[in-house]
Design an enzyme around this catalytic site. Structure first.
Site, PDB file in Angstrom:
ATOM      1  N   LEU A 430       3.287   4.241   3.932  1.00  0.00           N
ATOM      2  CA  LEU A 430       2.078   3.972   3.151  1.00  0.00           C
ATOM      3  C   LEU A 430       0.910   3.643   4.081  1.00  0.00           C
ATOM      4  CD1 LEU A 430       4.246   3.802   0.944  1.00  0.00           C
ATOM      5  CD2 LEU A 430       2.946   1.912  -0.069  1.00  0.00           C
ATOM      6  N   GLY A 470      12.840   0.742   4.195  1.00  0.00           N
ATOM      7  CA  GLY A 470      12.536  -0.613   4.645  1.00  0.00           C
ATOM      8  C   GLY A 470      11.038  -0.837   4.639  1.00  0.00           C
ATOM      9  N   GLY A 471      10.599  -2.051   4.284  1.00  0.00           N
ATOM     10  CA  GLY A 471       9.172  -2.333   4.261  1.00  0.00           C
ATOM     11  C   GLY A 471       8.439  -1.383   3.341  1.00  0.00           C
ATOM     12  N   ASP A 472       7.438  -0.666   3.910  1.00  0.00           N
ATOM     13  CA  ASP A 472       6.673   0.307   3.109  1.00  0.00           C
ATOM     14  C   ASP A 472       7.024   1.738   3.512  1.00  0.00           C
ATOM     15  OD1 ASP A 472       5.553   0.108   5.617  1.00  0.00           O
ATOM     16  OD2 ASP A 472       3.482   0.342   4.936  1.00  0.00           O
ATOM     17  N   GLU A 473       8.261   1.945   3.966  1.00  0.00           N
ATOM     18  CA  GLU A 473       8.715   3.273   4.361  1.00  0.00           C
ATOM     19  C   GLU A 473       9.787   3.789   3.401  1.00  0.00           C
ATOM     20  OE1 GLU A 473       8.107   3.573   9.172  1.00  0.00           O
ATOM     21  OE2 GLU A 473       9.997   2.774   8.427  1.00  0.00           O
TER      22      GLU A 473
END
Length: 571
Positions: A430, A470-473
């Site tokens: 993102l 994970g995270g924004d991936e």
């Protein structure tokens, strides 16, 4: 035609198809199929499931159409599972049980009911969007369909539990039709139960069941007049519905019931009531001294019911009644005129002893059926619970997408499958997501992740896999897609996210690194290449796709908003 009208019309047709001649039944099936086509065009999941149920049920009650119901029930099961419709999924299992009873597969039918009840045991209390009354009606309908199978199999204790739950589900919101259906079902169950108790010599208990059924038959008069069932206005329900008339005759067999029962006997009645009417009529004829006519009525019913597998327990009741009257003393009609008079004082023949022993064994088998049902029900419930726990372990709790563990397993599986080649792999990141967390809140950031995940999933092909890395991936696996087709699919996702309203996305966009799996390449290697391609897209400003089609080749990128972009050339 509103959705409510379609559903109401389907309910009317289901009520009618159960008490019409075959020619009319076929017309009802055709109409229901047309309504189903219309609902499938509209695509509302709950309505589609309800019309699938109606179309299948109409075939289950129509002679010669049972096999056609199987495909509809399979479709209903797949549809309800896909859309998470627990109550209607349970109903699909219950109707499959009903079809299996008709096919003579009683043990398999019991398994289907165990699956249905396990789903209903764990179903949530209500769906807020659907509304309490609609939810209760679906729950009651599923329980009633389970009850029908248990009643057919003569597993009355379990049937009573289920029909009590069905009554509790709608007691606060039931209309006249639901009340009528509940009372008529209870009457049928109590009569069958009473006949079953007689077969093992428990006459006092049987008489109590008959008297309770008769009181319910009287109570059904008021709601029946306003129900959806086909009826004659101004005519009492006991003069129109065979099972209600039979209940009065079982409670007190005498000549007063003969004319009514003769009129109802042999007519197109509701399912599973013909044998009850026949036995009730034969008992009244016997009490009135018309033993030969009573035998004729039973013999005729035995002949007409010879190919009917829908009531295995009730057919035994018919045979037993025929044997009882056929072996009674014609000169002593009062001595054994009705089965509620215990023949204890009479000497028993070896054949009678043999029959009594068989009945005792059948009773034990019936108790074993109840234990089997409960065991399978608990097994299905625990299996579903274990499956849910396993699913949770493979699911990202925030977005509902597969998590890193699930992704690794799926990537290994697809890499080893020749059918999945070529396999495109994309890493999606993102753009601007850190600003959302910094300028707003992590709660707002979580909302953005959920919206983007849903948008990404909806824009891709049906068999593509989206997982949270994970995270924004996110990682996207596109089996069987060359880079040109994969780029086209991902381009839709990038444009869809960029087009989201600002209050949902807070302006985030997607940078996508797209690669194709190489022969013998390990999972970490292909993901590393996708990551490198993604950073190339970010360095070029984001909101675009970068791909590396050839080993060692320089990644190419193309802004999504470029009017010259053509996915077929983007390789």
């Amino acid at each position: 035609m509103s959705d409510a009208w379609l559903l109401g019309r389907a309910r009317e047709l289901i009520a009618a198809v159960q008490r019409t001649e075959r020619t009319e039944q076929l017309k009802v099936i055709q109409t229901l199929d047309e309504l189903l086509d219309e609902t499938q065009r509209r695509g509302e999941p709950v309505l589609v499931a309800q019309l699938l149920r109606a179309a299948a049920l109409a075939r289950l009650v129509t002679r010669g159409m049972v096999d056609e119901a199987e495909q509809l029930l399979d479709e209903m099961l797949a549809h309800t599972k896909r859309h998470g419709l627990a109550l209607l999924r349970a109903d699909a299992h219950a109707l499959r049980g009903r079809r299996l009873v008709l096919a003579g597969q009683e043990d398999a039918a019991l398994t289907e009911i165990a699956r249905a009840l396990a789903l209903l045991d764990d179903a949530p209390s209500a769906d807020v969007q659907m509304g309490r009354r609609a939810w209760d009606r679906l729950l009651s309908s599923a329980l009633n369909d389970c009850w029908i199978v248990l009643n057919q199999l003569g597993v009355y204790e379990a049937a009573e539990e289920v029909i009590t739950r069905a009554h509790q589900a709608i007691r606060d919101s039931a209309g006249p039709h639901e009340i009528t259906l509940q009372l008529m079902n209870r009457v049928k169950m109590l009569l069958g139960w009473g006949l079953r108790l007689e077969r093992v010599g428990r006459y006092d208990e049987a008489g109590e069941k008959f008297r309770t059924a008769a009181s319910m038959a009287i109570a059904v008069e008021a709601p029946f007049a306003e129900s959806l069932f086909p009826r004659e206005a101004g005519v009492p329900a006991v003069d129109q519905v065979g099972v209600l008339a039979a209940s009065l005759a079982f409670a007190a067999p005498n000549a007063a019931h003969i004319e009514r029962l003769r009129r109802l006997h042999g007519t197109q009645g509701y399912p599973h009531e013909n044998i009850l009417v026949t036995i009730a009529l034969s008992r009244c004829l016997e009490v009135d001294g018309l033993r030969d006519e009573a035998l004729d009525v039973l013999l005729e019913a035995r002949h007409t019911q010879a190919e009917d597998n829908s009531q295995p327990s009730m057919r035994l009741n018919l045979v037993r009644e025929l044997a009882r009257i056929g072996n009674s003393d014609p000169d002593d009609p009062a001595g054994d005129a009705v089965a509620s008079v215990e023949p204890e004082s009479k000497p028993t023949s070896p054949l009678a002893d043999y029959a009594a022993t068989l009945e005792a064994e059948l009773w034990s088998l019936r108790e074993s059926q109840i234990a089997t049902l409960n065991t399978r029900r608990e097994h299905e419930r625990l299996s579903a619970e274990h499956g849910a726990i396993t699913q949770q372990a493979l699911q990202d709790p925030l977005t509902g997408l597969p998590n890193r563990r699930a992704l690794d397993e799926r990537l290994r599986s697809l890499a080893a499958s020749a059918m999945a080649q070529p396999l495109a792999v994309a890493l999606v990141d993102l753009d601007g997501f850190k600003d959302v967390n910094d300028q707003h809140s992590h709660a707002e950031g979580d909302d953005v992740l959920r919206v983007v995940a849903s948008t990404l999933r909806d824009a891709l092909r049906g068999d593509d896999i989206v997982a949270r890395y994970g995270g924004d991936e996110f990682i996207v696996l596109l089996p069987g897609a060359p880079l040109s087709a994969a780029t086209q699919a991902l381009n839709r996702s990038v444009k869809a996210v960029a087009s989201l309203p600002h209050h949902l996305s807070h302006g985030v966009t997607l940078s996508v690194g797209l690669v194709s799996l190489r022969p013998q390449e390990r999972a970490e290697e292909v993901l590393s290449r996708a990551d490198a391609a993604m950073y190339q897209a970010k360095r070029r400003g984001g909101n675009q796709i970068a791909s590396s089609p050839q080993p060692g080749g320089e990644p190419e990128e193309q802004p999504v908003d470029d009017p010259t972009f053509d996915a077929r050339e983007h390789t």
